[in-house]
Structures are given as structure tokens and as C-alpha cells.
Design a protein around this motif. Structure first.
Motif, PDB file in Angstrom:
ATOM      1  N   ARG A  63       0.865  -1.180   0.000  1.00  0.00           N
ATOM      2  CA  ARG A  63       0.000   0.000   0.000  1.00  0.00           C
ATOM      3  C   ARG A  63       0.904   1.233   0.000  1.00  0.00           C
ATOM      4  O   ARG A  63       1.782   1.365   0.834  1.00  0.00           O
ATOM      5  N   THR A  76      -3.970   6.909  -1.882  1.00  0.00           N
ATOM      6  CA  THR A  76      -3.564   5.683  -1.207  1.00  0.00           C
ATOM      7  C   THR A  76      -3.960   4.557  -2.147  1.00  0.00           C
ATOM      8  O   THR A  76      -5.120   4.473  -2.557  1.00  0.00           O
ATOM      9  N   ASP A  78      -3.157   0.300  -3.498  1.00  0.00           N
ATOM     10  CA  ASP A  78      -2.535  -1.019  -3.386  1.00  0.00           C
ATOM     11  C   ASP A  78      -2.012  -1.418  -4.763  1.00  0.00           C
ATOM     12  O   ASP A  78      -2.730  -1.312  -5.757  1.00  0.00           O
TER      13      ASP A  78
END
Length: 188
Positions: A63, A76, A78
Motif C-alpha cells: 500500500r 492511497t 494497493d
């Protein structure tokens, strides 16, 4: 914060700043829908500020917490690090698109093997200009008032890999709840 039903059963974001956004979208949608030639709904350059800020949770996924240069967005995201590793301080260009067709022609959401990708011959696609591509669904909008500046939060799931993009509602007004999106990334 919240969601509501739009015209024709379409789900659109309804929040403190939605009135102006919805009105602008309503006026522009007739022209945009009829003449969309640019499938890119959002694009900016980001810098990785932190990797796995809450600790490493999965072997193949990290992440990343990032900040954009142009629109001052917070991201943010992943990323599968076996396929596309990035490090703190790395800069990358990220785009969100409604289709991989450069002419903006909608697709059916299935991968079109006639597209050119990763050295395979075929017809041109947006993938030609990027190194990492994911396909997902925008599942939630939210408001963030913590900074005193109006910000919208956009949540997208790419088959379980999550993205939160937070920033100026005007820069994200092309995005709609329950829409399918392509995320395209290349390092700069």
C-alpha cells in the motif's frame, strides 16, 4: 456525505459540494456523451511518500501513500509489487480512463485481445503509453472536511486492490459511482 439517485436511475455523488458539480455535469453531459474523444477522466503525476504505512499485510501487495504535483491530490493505492514495484520518492504518472480505446469508444469491460499491449501487435490502446494497468469499479464517494478545504474522496476496487483518491471535487467531477475504470500507471 453520501450517495443519491440521479436521473435515469444513475447513481451520482450527493454531498455538500455536489449541487454545483451535478449542475455542471448536467449541462456538459449532453456534449461530452455525444462527442467524447478523450477517455481519460483524470491524470496527474504523483510522488510516493510512504510504502506500507501500517505495516506489510500481504506478500505480493504493498500500500502506497502518495501526493500529486499538479492538483495536490492525496492517493492511497494497493499495487502488486511482484508485477510493479515502487519505492519511496518514486514519481509516477497515473490516469483513470473509461476505456482503453484512444478514440474514447466505449468497451464492454472484457479485455480485447486485438489491442496492442506489452509488445504484442494489435490496434493502438491507452496501454501503449503505460506500464501497469488495472480494471475496477468506483464503489464509493465521500466528503473530507478535516483540512478546512472541500475535498471529495473517491474509492475504487480493482479486484480487491483498493484505491482512495482525495482532492478537489472539481478535478474529479467526471467520475461516477458504480462506473468501471481503468487505472494506468507509468514511472517518470
Amino acid at each position: 456525505a453520501g450517495q443519491g439517485s440521479g436521473r435515469g436511475g444513475r447513481r451520482v455523488w450527493r454531498g455538500r459540494f455536489a449541487c454545483g458539480v451535478a449542475r455542471a455535469r448536467s449541462l456538459a453531459s449532453r456534449h461530452v456523451d455525444a462527442m467524447r474523444s478523450n477517455p481519460v477522466l483524470f491524470e496527474d503525476t504523483f510522488e510516493v511518500l510512504d510504502k506500507d504505512p501500517d505495516g506489510k499485510k500481504f506478500d505480493r501487495v504493498s500500500r502506497y501513500r502518495c501526493k500529486s504535483d499538479l492538483f495536490e491530490m492525496d492517493l492511497t493505492i494497493d499495487i502488486n509489487v511482484e508485477v510493479y514495484p515502487m519505492e519511496t520518492g518514486q514519481k509516477f504518472r497515473m490516469a483513470l480512463a473509461s476505456t482503453l480505446n484512444p478514440d474514447g469508444k466505449p468497451d464492454d469491460g472484457n479485455f480485447d485481445q486485438t489491442l496492442q499491449w506489452d509488445g504484442h501487435p494489435g490496434r493502438p490502446s491507452l496501454m501503449d503509453d503505460y506500464e501497469y494497468v488495472m480494471y475496477g469499479k468506483l464503489f464509493k464517494f465521500g466528503d473530507d472536511h478535516a483540512s478546512g478545504t472541500p475535498k471529495v474522496e473517491v474509492y475504487v476496487s480493482f479486484g480487491g486492490l483498493l484505491m482512495l483518491l482525495k482532492g478537489d471535487p472539481k478535478k474529479l467531477e467526471e467520475l461516477e459511482i458504480n462506473s468501471r475504470l481503468y487505472l494506468l500507471v507509468r514511472k517518470v
